[in-house]
Design an enzyme around this catalytic site. Structure first.
Site, PDB file in Angstrom:
ATOM      1  NE  ARG A 122      -4.125  -1.967   1.850  1.00 30.23           N
ATOM      2  CZ  ARG A 122      -4.010  -3.090   2.509  1.00 30.23           C
ATOM      3  NH1 ARG A 122      -3.070  -3.358   3.492  1.00 30.23           N
ATOM      4  NH2 ARG A 122      -4.963  -4.112   2.412  1.00 30.23           N
ATOM      5  CE  LYS A 160       0.130  12.669 -16.060  1.00 26.52           C
ATOM      6  NZ  LYS A 160      -0.261  12.991 -17.258  1.00 26.52           N
ATOM      7  CD  GLU A 198       8.792  15.360 -23.986  1.00 28.85           C
ATOM      8  OE1 GLU A 198       8.147  16.123 -23.718  1.00 28.85           O
ATOM      9  OE2 GLU A 198       8.285  14.027 -24.399  1.00 28.85           O
ATOM     10  CE  LYS A 237       5.970  16.759 -15.517  1.00 36.96           C
ATOM     11  NZ  LYS A 237       6.316  15.488 -16.020  1.00 36.96           N
ATOM     12  CD  GLU A 280      -3.334  15.223 -17.613  1.00 38.05           C
ATOM     13  OE1 GLU A 280      -4.249  14.464 -17.743  1.00 38.05           O
ATOM     14  OE2 GLU A 280      -1.861  15.108 -17.686  1.00 38.05           O
ATOM     15  NE  ARG A 313       1.221  16.186 -14.613  1.00 31.71           N
ATOM     16  CZ  ARG A 313       1.874  15.306 -13.895  1.00 31.71           C
ATOM     17  NH1 ARG A 313       1.467  15.748 -12.374  1.00 31.71           N
ATOM     18  NH2 ARG A 313       2.766  14.942 -14.171  1.00 31.71           N
ATOM     19  CG  ASN A 358      -0.592  15.743 -22.414  1.00 30.34           C
ATOM     20  OD1 ASN A 358       0.294  15.094 -22.188  1.00 30.34           O
ATOM     21  ND2 ASN A 358      -1.863  15.768 -21.682  1.00 30.34           N
ATOM     22  CG  HIS A 384       2.807  14.265 -25.772  1.00 23.25           C
ATOM     23  ND1 HIS A 384       3.582  15.607 -26.019  1.00 23.25           N
ATOM     24  CD2 HIS A 384       3.714  13.436 -25.182  1.00 23.25           C
ATOM     25  CE1 HIS A 384       4.695  15.517 -25.445  1.00 23.25           C
ATOM     26  NE2 HIS A 384       4.791  14.385 -24.753  1.00 23.25           N
ATOM     27  CG  HIS A 428       0.399   9.565 -27.438  1.00 26.25           C
ATOM     28  ND1 HIS A 428      -0.040  10.014 -26.563  1.00 26.25           N
ATOM     29  CD2 HIS A 428       1.733   9.278 -27.003  1.00 26.25           C
ATOM     30  CE1 HIS A 428       0.518  10.042 -25.434  1.00 26.25           C
ATOM     31  NE2 HIS A 428       1.597   9.708 -25.917  1.00 26.25           N
ATOM     32  CG  HIS A 435       7.624   9.618 -26.237  1.00 28.03           C
ATOM     33  ND1 HIS A 435       6.157   9.568 -26.507  1.00 28.03           N
ATOM     34  CD2 HIS A 435       7.545  10.657 -25.436  1.00 28.03           C
ATOM     35  CE1 HIS A 435       5.555  10.439 -25.971  1.00 28.03           C
ATOM     36  NE2 HIS A 435       6.239  11.045 -25.228  1.00 28.03           N
TER      37      HIS A 435
END
Ligand code: NAD
Length: 379
Positions: A138, A160, A202, A244, A254, A259, A263, A266, A270, A283
Site C-alpha cells: 500500500r 505520474k 521535450e 514542469k 490534471e 497540466r 501534452n 502528444h 501517440h 517517443h
C-alpha cells in the site's frame, strides 16, 4: 529575447535544488529536485540523512554497471542496507508481468514500509518502479534517479507512474509523488545520441508552451546543446524542471486543465507512434513531428503566423529531430486520435500554440482540416 551574452547561462548556479510544493492541494507533500554533477556519488549519505536505513535499487540493466553501481557503492558507504533488482531495458518492461516480478522480488526480500525504492534509469524504469512503489504494501517511498534526458526534464518530475496494457500506453497507473528526485547531469554522458536527441524534443516543448526566453536561448545555443556542453545541459535540465514544477504544483492530477499543456504535440505523436508500430520512432522523435503538426494546425486555423512554425521546425531540425512523418492514411491516424485518453467522447482536442511560450486547448476541430495537416506533414 535571446540573452545578449552567448555564454550567459542565466542565474542558475552550478548545482541547484528546486523545491516542489503541493501545499495548495489537499495532499500536503513537499520534496526537492536536486540537480548537479557527480551527485550520485553522495546519494547514500543524502538519503541516509532522511532516516532511511534500507533501500532497494530498481535499475535499468543498461545502467547496472555504471550509474546504478555508483549509487549502490554510495549507499553501502553510508551504511544503508542495499539490494539491487535489474530490469530489462525498453518499453516492454512497463508491463503487468514485469510489475508482478518486482512485487514478488520485493516480497522475497521482506521489504516493508521502512524500505525506500530507488528508481535508476529512464522514463521506463521511473514509471514502472514508481508504480510498483505506489502499490506494494500500500505504498513505499520512492526516490527518482533519472538517467536519460527525457526522464531528467520530464518523467521523473510530477508523480505520474504507470505501466502499459497491450491495448494502450500508460493505461494503468497512479499519481505517486517521489520523496525526492536526484538528477546527475553526468549520467547523460553514457546516453546514446538518438536518446539524447529524443529528450531535446521535450526541451523544445517547454519553450513552446511556457517560456519564449528559453526558446530563444535554445535557438542561440544549439551547438553547445548538441555537443552536450555541461553548463548548457545543466541549464536546460534545471529550466525544464522549474517549468514542469510550476505546472504540476498547480494541477497535480490534471484536474484544472493546466497540466494538459504538457501534452503539446502528444496527440499527434501517440497516433504516429501507434501507426508506425512501437519502437520504430523514439517517443521524442514522434513528439517532434507531433509539435510540427500542432503548429501547422494552429497556422491553418489562423492562430499563429507561418514564421512561428518555421522557427520551431528549424530548431527541431538543428537537433537532428524528424519533422515529417511517414505517409499514413489520415483516416487511420484520426481514428487512433479519437481513441486517445485526451479525447472526450471521440471529439478531438489539441494543445495548440497561440505564440511562442503560450498554448491553449482547442476543442472540436473540423476533421477535414486535421486531415489536410496530416497529409501536408507526411513525406
Ligand atoms: P527509456 O527509459 O526506455 O530509456 C531510453 C533508453 O536509454 C533505454 O534503452 C535505456 O536502457 C537507455 N538508458 C537509460 N539511461 C541510460 C544512460 N545513462 N546511458 C545509456 N543508456 C541509458 O526511455 P525514456 O525516453 O527515458 O522514457 C520514455 C518513457 O517515459 C515512456 O514509457 C514514457 O511513457 C515515459 N514518460 C513518462 C512521463 C511521466 O510523466 N511519468 C513523461 C514522459 C515520458
Amino acid at each position: 529575447m535571446p540573452r545578449s551574452n552567448p555564454n550567459d547561462f542565466g542565474d542558475v548556479p552550478q548545482g541547484c535544488s528546486i523545491p516542489l510544493n503541493f501545499a495548495r492541494s489537499s495532499h500536503e507533500r513537499n520534496y526537492s529536485i536536486q540537480i548537479g554533477r557527480g551527485i550520485l556519488r553522495t546519494i547514500g549519505s543524502e538519503i541516509a540523512s532522511r532516516g532511511i536505513s534500507r533501500v532497494v535499487i530498481i535499475a535499468d540493466e543498461a545502467v547496472a554497471l555504471s550509474h546504478s553501481l555508483t549509487c549502490e557503492k554510495s549507499f553501502l558507504d553510508a551504511g544503508v542496507e542495499t539490494s539491487v533488482i535489474r530490469v530489462p531495458s525498453g518499453e516492454q518492461s512497463k508491463s503487468i508481468q514485469q510489475a508482478e516480478q518486482l512485487w514478488i522480488a520485493l516480497a522475497s526480500l521482506n521489504v516493508d514500509r521502512r524500505t525506500a525504492i530507488i528508481a535508476v534509469g529512464g522514463g521506463v524504469v521511473g514509471d514502472l518502479a514508481g508504480f510498483v512503489a505506489a502499490t506494494f504494501s500500500r505504498g513505499l517511498t520512492v526516490w527518482q534517479v533519472p538517467t536519460t534526458l527525457v526522464a531528467q526534464v520530464d518523467s521523473a518530475v510530477g508523480g505520474k507512474t504507470g505501466i502499459n496494457l497491450p491495448c494502450g500506453k500508460n493505461l494503468v497507473g497512479a499519481f505517486w509523488q517521489p520523496s525526492g528526485v536526484i538528477v546527475d547531469i553526468h549520467a547523460l554522458d553514457t546516453l546514446p545520441s538518438r536518446e539524447y536527441g529524443s529528450g531535446l524534443a521535450e526541451v523544445v516543448k517547454y519553450g513552446m508552451i511556457l517560456d519564449p526566453t528559453f526558446f530563444s536561448w535554445l535557438e542561440s545555443h544549439c551547438n553547445k546543446i548538441r555537443l552536450r556542453d555541461p553548463d548548457a545541459v545543466e541549464h536546460i535540465v534545471s529550466t525544464c524542471c522549474r517549468l514542469k514544477v510550476h505546472v504540476v504544483e498547480q494541477d497535480e492530477r490534471e484536474e484544472t486543465g493546466l497540466r494538459v499543456i504538457l501534452n503539446y504535440g502528444h496527440t499527434f505523436a501517440h497516433a504516429i507512434e501507434t501507426a508506425s508500430g512501437y519502437g520504430v520512432l523514439l517517443h521524442g522523435e514522434a513528439v517532434s513531428i507531433g509539435m510540427v503538426m500542432a503548429a501547422r494546425l494552429a497556422e491553418r486555423l489562423g492562430m499563429i503566423d507561418a514564421d512561428i512554425c518555421s522557427r520551431q521546425e528549424f530548431l527541431l531540425t538543428s537537433f537532428d529531430l524528424p519533422v515529417t512523418s511517414a505517409a499514413f492514411d489520415p483516416d487511420i491516424l484520426l481514428d487512433i486520435m479519437a481513441r486517445d485518453k485526451k479525447s472526450v467522447a471521440g471529439r478531438l482536442r489539441f494543445v495548440l500554440p497561440e505564440c511562442i511560450g503560450k498554448v491553449r486547448l482547442v476543442d472540436s476541430i473540423d476533421h477535414n482540416i486535421v486531415k489536410e495537416v496530416l497529409t501536408a506533414s507526411s513525406r
